[in-house]
Scaffold this active site. Structure first.
Site, PDB file in Angstrom:
ATOM      1  N   CYS A  36       0.460   9.411   6.164  1.00 51.83           N
ATOM      2  CA  CYS A  36       0.505   9.359   4.710  1.00 51.83           C
ATOM      3  C   CYS A  36      -0.829   9.002   4.053  1.00 51.83           C
ATOM      4  O   CYS A  36      -1.121   9.479   2.971  1.00 51.83           O
ATOM      5  CB  CYS A  36       1.624   8.445   4.228  1.00 51.83           C
ATOM      6  SG  CYS A  36       1.597   6.798   4.913  1.00 51.83           S
ATOM      7  N   HIS A  69       3.204   3.121   1.945  1.00 53.01           N
ATOM      8  CA  HIS A  69       3.392   4.166   0.960  1.00 53.01           C
ATOM      9  C   HIS A  69       2.090   4.387   0.203  1.00 53.01           C
ATOM     10  O   HIS A  69       1.450   3.435  -0.196  1.00 53.01           O
ATOM     11  CB  HIS A  69       4.529   3.769   0.012  1.00 53.01           C
ATOM     12  CG  HIS A  69       5.042   4.917  -0.760  1.00 53.01           C
ATOM     13  ND1 HIS A  69       5.659   5.976  -0.155  1.00 53.01           N
ATOM     14  CD2 HIS A  69       5.008   5.189  -2.070  1.00 53.01           C
ATOM     15  CE1 HIS A  69       5.985   6.851  -1.081  1.00 53.01           C
ATOM     16  NE2 HIS A  69       5.604   6.408  -2.247  1.00 53.01           N
TER      17      HIS A  69
END
Lengths: 334, 115
Positions: free
Chosen positions: A91, A167
């Site tokens: 990510c 995230h």
């Protein structure tokens, strides 16, 4: 989540990200960590090409924060590179790509330019898959793994038993509007019109409101900026000053002194930046180094000096004390 | 798992206090040169800096964790240790200790043979 080869966990660090980007063939940019959202900090980093907001949610799975944005996702539009997140460990790299592939003013290099063209018409989930299947991107990403022979097969030790959730969200202006690109969202989120000057302030507001919404102490935030390569920037500025100095008339002593001061200041900044880059490179070398032989030889030396045995006893005592303290704290909480 | 023995950490063994006398010894430092990163300068100062880096600390923590997970058999064989040493940090340290004692004994035996 599908498994397209192994993606190792990499450290969220400006030195890692900067070398990762140049490893993909991109030129003229670097990453800086932002410690404060105030205007003077932002001013110093100008020109900022994009922001990466990242957070680590430490908690039991199932209680993760609902990822709500300040706006509604749009269906992916042709002019935006938006990819869904397919692999957890990828990510960070994906957020970086969200900025790189959405700016027209970055020198991507041949391979990444081909990648952008090739995936241009793909829907978001296919773009995500294409990232995870790209040999170039994966191999550069994985080159930042520690080279300990075992580290890629296991989880990060700091993650403990509950898998931490990382995230990453990218913010940048695209065609006159500020966009939030979050791989877990359905599409890019348009946060309203902006200019090249106003977008950073607007993005900060969006980031602040997200931080307030989560609020929980278990969240660890950090913010990174993709900026122009500062070494190149200072060198260009010095050349400009040199040009001005050359064109000055003989008798403009006051002006000459001012420009000399500017030049010295730029030289100083350039020097600091070069030192920082050398430090980053060294840290990356150590990150990639396999320390097992060094550790083993230190322990063996201690054993040969007959110091290891007593150290084992001490370490056991420390471990027992630590466990007792932990149990006590846990009991106090309940 | 509260009644389980709390696992050792290598960070409690290779502390600054333990390492300082080793790193001040030029001979010991020279013996560690082969284990520095390739691009590192071969000097006692470099050994000190590398061993004191946060990345070394991280490696200690990672190795401790891996040893406790008990999946390091092949790695231990490479170090000349019995694969059974890979079940915990303590068994790893005990194996290194025994290895050193065994080598010491072999050296003593050799010396006696020469007499």
């Amino acid at each position: 989540m599908s498994e397209a080869g192994n993606w190792c966990l990499i450290e969220s660090d400006p030195g890692v990200f900067t070398e990762l980007i140049s490893g993909m063939g991109v030129r003229g940019v670097q990453v800086e960590e932002i410690w404060s959202l105030d205007e003077s900090t932002m001013e110093q980093l100008k020109p900022i090409l994009g922001l990466i907001f990242l957070f680590k949610w430490q908690g039991a799975s199932g209680s993760e924060p609902t990822v709500t944005s300040t706006g509604q996702p749009e269906a992916a539009t042709d002019h935006i590179f938006f990819a869904n997140q397919v692999i957890q460990n990828a990510c960070a790299t994906q957020a970086i790509l969200s900025i790189l592939l959405n700016r027209d003013d970055i020198e991507l290099g041949q391979e990444l330019r081909n990648f952008k063209e090739f995936t241009g018409d793909f829907p978001p989930d296919m773009k995500g898959l294409a990232i995870s299947n790209s040999d170039l991107i994966r191999s550069v990403h994985n080159s930042f793994a520690r080279s300990d022979p075992f580290v890629n097969e296991m989880q990060d030790p700091r993650a403990g038993k509950d898998e931490d959730l990382f995230h990453f969200i990218a913010y940048l202006p695209i065609h006159g509007a500020l966009y939030e690109l979050d791989g877990l969202s359905k599409g890019p989120v348009n946060l309203g019109a902006c200019t090249d000057d106003s977008w950073v302030g607007k993005a900060n507001e969006a980031i602040m409101s997200r931080m307030e919404k989560y609020g929980a102490s278990e969240l660890h935030f950090s913010l990174m900026a993709l900026t122009k390569d500062r070494i190149e920037l200072y060198q260009e500025q010095m050349e400009e000053v040199d040009g001005m100095l050359l064109s000055l008339p003989e008798d403009a002593t006051e002006e000459r002194r001012r420009l000399d001061d500017d030049r010295n200041l730029l030289g100083h900044k350039l020097q600091l930046e070069k030192e920082k880059r050398a430090r980053w490179h060294r840290e990356n070398t150590l990150r990639k180094h396999n320390f097992v032989p060094m550790i083993y030889n230190l322990l063996r030396t201690l054993a040969e000096r007959k110091e290891l045995d007593p150290l084992i006893t001490t370490a056991k005592e420390k471990a027992t004390t630590r466990a007792a303290e932990k149990a006590k704290k846990k009991a106090e909480k309940q | 798992p509260d009644n389980q023995q709390s696992p050792l950490s290598l960070t409690d063994v290779l502390t600054t206090q333990t390492l300082t006398p080793l790193l001040n010894d030029r001979e010991i430092c020279s013996a560690l040169f082969p284990f520095l990163p390739e691009e590192s300068e071969r000097s006692p100062e470099e050994v000190r800096q590398v061993v004191q880096s946060p990345q070394f600390q991280q490696a200690l923590a990672t190795l401790s964790f891996a040893l406790e997970s008990g999946e390091l058999g092949p790695l231990l064989t490479q170090l000349g240790l019995d694969p059974s040493a890979g079940t915990s940090v303590e068994s790893f340290l005990r194996a290194i200790e025994q290895q050193a004692r065994r080598r010491e004994q072999e050296r003593n035996n050799d010396a006696m043979d020469e007499d």
